[in-house]
Write a protein that holds these residues in place. Structure first.
Motif, PDB file in Angstrom:
ATOM      1  N   LYS B  71       0.818  -1.227   0.000  1.00 19.36           N
ATOM      2  CA  LYS B  71       0.000   0.000   0.000  1.00 19.36           C
ATOM      3  C   LYS B  71       0.843   1.263   0.000  1.00 19.36           C
ATOM      4  N   ALA B  72       2.076   1.170   0.470  1.00 17.89           N
ATOM      5  CA  ALA B  72       2.904   2.365   0.601  1.00 17.89           C
ATOM      6  C   ALA B  72       3.717   2.672  -0.644  1.00 17.89           C
ATOM      7  N   HIS B  73       3.695   1.787  -1.614  1.00 18.56           N
ATOM      8  CA  HIS B  73       4.538   1.957  -2.794  1.00 18.56           C
ATOM      9  C   HIS B  73       3.745   1.787  -4.080  1.00 18.56           C
ATOM     10  N   LEU B  74       4.051   2.662  -5.032  1.00 17.29           N
ATOM     11  CA  LEU B  74       3.473   2.532  -6.371  1.00 17.29           C
ATOM     12  C   LEU B  74       4.555   2.932  -7.360  1.00 17.29           C
ATOM     13  N   ASN B  75       4.992   1.968  -8.140  1.00 18.83           N
ATOM     14  CA  ASN B  75       6.062   2.220  -9.098  1.00 18.83           C
ATOM     15  C   ASN B  75       5.495   2.283 -10.505  1.00 18.83           C
ATOM     16  N   LEU B  76       6.225   2.959 -11.369  1.00 16.69           N
ATOM     17  CA  LEU B  76       5.801   3.097 -12.761  1.00 16.69           C
ATOM     18  C   LEU B  76       6.955   2.675 -13.662  1.00 16.69           C
ATOM     19  N   HIS B  77       6.708   1.650 -14.454  1.00 20.59           N
ATOM     20  CA  HIS B  77       7.730   1.175 -15.379  1.00 20.59           C
ATOM     21  C   HIS B  77       7.314   1.555 -16.796  1.00 20.59           C
TER      22      HIS B  77
END
Lengths: 115, 114
Positions: B71-77
């Protein structure tokens, strides 16, 4: 479809004078309305929001906004502008019926306050 | 203490490369977002995750793939970067998606594709 219009690309105000940044919206139901400010090379900062109730909303840094349902407007105001208020201001809307939380932003209005 | 942080702050890369942008929030929020701000400062939602589940997926090329490990992380590749991908990418978070919470934005990642 939801949309937000900020009709002015730029607003110029002298320090100490009142300022108004305009915003009109279009939603299918009742709106949730927000104002954000973006200083150069920074992320957006929340200023204030309208959910329901009193049409005059007070927010951070002395800003306020007036919700006008008949005119579908949510103009941002401040009685006395400061040079440090110079920034990019975004109005945003969210449909009350929406469950996804995303905001629809206007194109932004650059506020320039001169000493 | 930084509420919403993004890394890197600047990213310069060549066309065709693959790159990732990371976002972390320490606010305990359930919902995270990716926005794209173009050269004219126009902001548009790309993705949103609520409790690690994708809830918004706007019309974005499938070269963009978000991932939320928790829930604390959202990455974008981003795969096969194109010139038009040059923009500032903002991560944001809010306590939830169903109520009119304000969103807290990160400082942005300026991506330049050459």
């Amino acid at each position: 479809a939801q949309s937000v219009a900020q009709p002015e690309d730029q607003v110029n105000v002298a320090e100490g004078n009142p300022l108004t940044v305009k915003c009109t919206y279009s939603v299918s139901g009742n709106p949730y309305l927000f104002w954000y400010v973006q200083y150069p090379n920074r992320g957006l900062q929340f200023l204030l929001k309208y959910i329901t109730g009193d049409n005059l909303v007070k927010g951070s840094y002395g800003f306020e906004a007036e919700f006008n349902k008949s005119q579908t407007s949510f103009h941002l105001k401040k009685p006395s502008a400061l040079v440090s208020d110079s920034a990019l201001y975004f109005c945003a809307v969210r449909d009350v019926g929406g469950s996804q939380g995303n905001l629809i932003f206007g194109k932004g209005t650059k506020l320039s306050v001169k000493p | 203490d930084t509420a919403v942080s993004q890394t890197p702050k600047y990213l310069v890369t060549q066309m065709g490369n693959d790159k990732s942008i990371k976002c972390e929030q320490n606010l305990g929020h359930d919902t995270m977002y990716w926005y794209k701000q173009d050269s004219k400062k126009f902001l548009k939602i790309m993705f949103s995750y609520n409790n690690k589940e994708l809830i918004i997926n706007e019309t974005v090329p499938n070269r963009f793939s978000p991932k939320s490990p928790d829930k604390a992380h959202l990455n974008l590749h981003i795969n096969s970067l194109e010139l038009g991908d040059s923009a500032v990418y903002f991560c944001a978070s809010s306590p939830g998606a169903g109520l009119p919470y304000e969103q807290y934005f990160g400082p942005g990642t300026r991506l330049t594709v050459t």
